[in-house]
Design a protein around this motif. Structure first.
Motif, short mmCIF file in Angstrom:
data_model
loop_
_atom_site.label_atom_id
_atom_site.label_comp_id
_atom_site.label_asym_id
_atom_site.label_seq_id
_atom_site.Cartn_x
_atom_site.Cartn_y
_atom_site.Cartn_z
N GLU A 1 42.39 61.55 40.98
CA GLU A 1 42.06 60.35 40.21
C GLU A 1 41.13 60.72 39.06
OE1 GLU A 1 40.93 55.69 40.95
OE2 GLU A 1 40.42 57.16 42.49
N ILE A 2 41.57 60.40 37.83
CA ILE A 2 40.75 60.69 36.64
C ILE A 2 40.44 59.38 35.92
CG2 ILE A 2 41.70 63.01 36.34
CD1 ILE A 2 43.49 61.86 34.12
N GLY A 3 39.46 59.42 35.02
CA GLY A 3 39.06 58.24 34.27
C GLY A 3 39.76 58.13 32.93
N ASN A 4 39.51 57.00 32.24
CA ASN A 4 40.15 56.76 30.95
C ASN A 4 39.75 57.78 29.89
OD1 ASN A 4 41.56 54.44 31.77
ND2 ASN A 4 39.77 53.15 31.47
N ASN B 1 58.80 59.38 28.11
CA ASN B 1 59.15 58.19 28.92
C ASN B 1 58.57 56.93 28.29
OD1 ASN B 1 60.59 59.61 30.86
ND2 ASN B 1 58.78 59.98 32.13
N CYS B 2 57.35 57.02 27.77
CA CYS B 2 56.72 55.88 27.09
C CYS B 2 57.49 55.51 25.82
CB CYS B 2 55.28 56.21 26.72
SG CYS B 2 54.15 56.53 28.10
N PHE B 3 57.93 56.52 25.09
CA PHE B 3 58.56 56.30 23.80
C PHE B 3 59.98 55.74 23.90
CE2 PHE B 3 55.01 58.18 21.73
CZ PHE B 3 55.11 57.84 20.39
N GLU B 4 60.55 55.71 25.09
CA GLU B 4 61.87 55.10 25.25
C GLU B 4 61.83 53.63 24.85
OE1 GLU B 4 65.09 56.08 26.04
OE2 GLU B 4 64.23 58.02 25.52
N GLY C 1 48.34 53.83 22.29
CA GLY C 1 47.37 54.78 22.82
C GLY C 1 46.81 54.47 24.19
N ASP C 2 46.40 53.22 24.42
CA ASP C 2 45.82 52.86 25.72
C ASP C 2 46.85 52.96 26.84
OD1 ASP C 2 43.47 52.40 24.41
OD2 ASP C 2 43.62 50.21 24.45
N PHE C 3 48.09 52.57 26.53
CA PHE C 3 49.17 52.65 27.52
C PHE C 3 49.46 54.11 27.86
CE2 PHE C 3 53.63 52.92 28.80
CZ PHE C 3 53.70 51.95 29.78
N PHE C 4 49.47 54.98 26.83
CA PHE C 4 49.69 56.41 27.07
C PHE C 4 48.63 56.94 28.03
CE2 PHE C 4 51.26 56.60 22.39
CZ PHE C 4 52.44 55.97 22.74
N ASP C 5 47.37 56.52 27.82
CA ASP C 5 46.28 56.97 28.70
C ASP C 5 46.54 56.55 30.15
OD1 ASP C 5 45.06 57.95 26.43
OD2 ASP C 5 43.59 56.33 26.27
N ARG C 6 46.95 55.30 30.33
CA ARG C 6 47.20 54.80 31.69
C ARG C 6 48.35 55.56 32.35
NH1 ARG C 6 46.33 49.83 29.05
NH2 ARG C 6 48.57 49.34 29.03
N GLN C 7 49.36 55.90 31.57
CA GLN C 7 50.49 56.64 32.14
C GLN C 7 50.08 58.05 32.52
OE1 GLN C 7 52.24 53.68 32.61
NE2 GLN C 7 53.85 55.22 32.71
N ILE C 8 49.19 58.65 31.75
CA ILE C 8 48.68 59.98 32.10
C ILE C 8 47.86 59.91 33.38
CG2 ILE C 8 47.06 61.78 31.39
CD1 ILE C 8 48.00 61.29 28.48
#
Length: 341
Positions: free
Chosen positions: A200-203, A259-262, A182-189
């Motif tokens: 630029e958006i926040g977490n 891309n994350c799920f690869e 989940g946290d990684f998905f947020d960073r990629q978004i």
């Protein structure tokens, strides 16, 4: 007779959420694993939901911290503080009523970190402190009979890690973990919006985008009127420096997640390849169980099933599976102990 004050307590020490179960009272705490500290006094300002509200909005005197990052302990002292704060709130400072503490942790945590967590329990005055793997607790909490001589597979996707486990005869036979969740998905978004939209958006905004627009397979999500779901993201324009908003759609967020799920796909295939043949054969019937917040992404069941070519099931209690399993393990160990007293 069991002393009524000698209570058992279970803790799901997750990267995103902290859950605490108290014997006879149920799960009394289920809030973000976040703590706010006053830098001047080192005192706890708030924990959980109250601390989460301060993310990205604090001044120099207050620091908001996640004691676990990517399934790894970033600050054992702050973990002690967050547990002390929540347990004292629940027990009104009378921690002596806790007779046994079971803490569920990520599968790939190091032995040094395991020892530190046990010592943490001891420092709270709870000598009977044990640790269990989250993947095992999640299976048990989801209703899987992990004690049978059959292979079961669990994929637990939380905030910091996605854990893969093969279980049989009541224990973990094989486990793997990847720090993509989940946290990684947020960073990629966040990176995607910055790169594509120059915003630029926040977490917190990224998490809301993930919750509303995420999907992996099948038709793109639509609203009640049949229109494509969109999200208006507000942040700071990277060119002008001024506040601005952009409209995001489900198609671009699916591309980010795929891309994350690869990498998750790669670990899944490796886990299946390393599973002992007899246990791998059991998966044809038993399939794969998905738990954790990540299991709620639309289309994930179909995505995993296409890769593994076995049935895939979603836990009925994805968020509380670990603490529910911890509760069951505490009851089993207590029953065994008191039958011998």
């Amino acid at each position: 007779m069991k002393d009524k004050t000698n209570l058992s307590v279970g803790i799901d020490l997750g990267t995103s959420n902290l859950l605490i179960y108290v014997e006879g009272q149920g799960t009394l705490f289920n809030e973000p694993s976040i703590i706010a500290i006053d830098k001047a006094t080192d005192k706890v300002v708030s924990v959980g939901h109250e601390a989460a509200k301060l993310v990205g909005k604090t001044h120099d005197k207050v620091e908001v911290v996640r004691p676990l990052q990517g399934g790894v302990i970033s600050d054992i002292k702050l973990i002690r503080e967050i547990l002390l704060f929540t347990l004292e709130k629940i027990f009104v400072s009378d921690l002596q009523t806790i007779g046994k503490l079971m803490i569920c942790i990520p599968s790939e945590i190091t032995n040094t970190e395991k020892e530190a967590i046990v010592e943490l329990g001891h420092s709270l005055g709870i000598k009977n402190t044990e640790i269990e793997e989250e993947i095992k607790a999640a299976a048990l909490g989801s209703g899987v009979d992990i004690f049978a001589p059959k292979g079961h597979m669990v994929i637990d996707s939380g905030g910091g890690t996605t854990d893969f486990g093969i279980l049989s005869l009541g224990d973990v036979v094989l486990s793997k973990s990847i720090k993509i969740a989940g946290d990684f998905f947020d960073r990629q978004i966040i990176d995607h919006v910055k790169t594509v939209h120059k915003l630029e958006i926040g977490n917190q905004t990224a998490e809301r985008i993930k919750i509303k627009l995420s999907s992996l397979t099948g038709p793109y999500p639509i609203d009640e009127d049949g229109n494509p779901i969109v999200f208006e993201a507000m942040g700071r324009d990277l060119v002008s420096g001024l506040p601005r908003r952009v409209v995001l759609g489900t198609e671009e967020i699916r591309e980010v997640l795929l891309n994350c799920f690869e990498a998750i796909k790669s670990v899944l295939l490796t886990t299946l390849e390393e599973t002992p043949p007899e246990l791998a054969g059991d998966l044809v019937d038993n399939g794969i169980l998905l738990t954790g917040g990540g299991s709620q992404i639309p289309g994930i069941r179909e995505y995993i099933a296409e890769i593994a070519q076995v049935p895939v099931y979603l836990s009925e209690v994805p968020i509380t599976a670990v603490i529910d399993g911890c509760k069951k393990m505490l009851k089993m160990t207590n029953r065994h102990f008191y039958s011998e007293v």
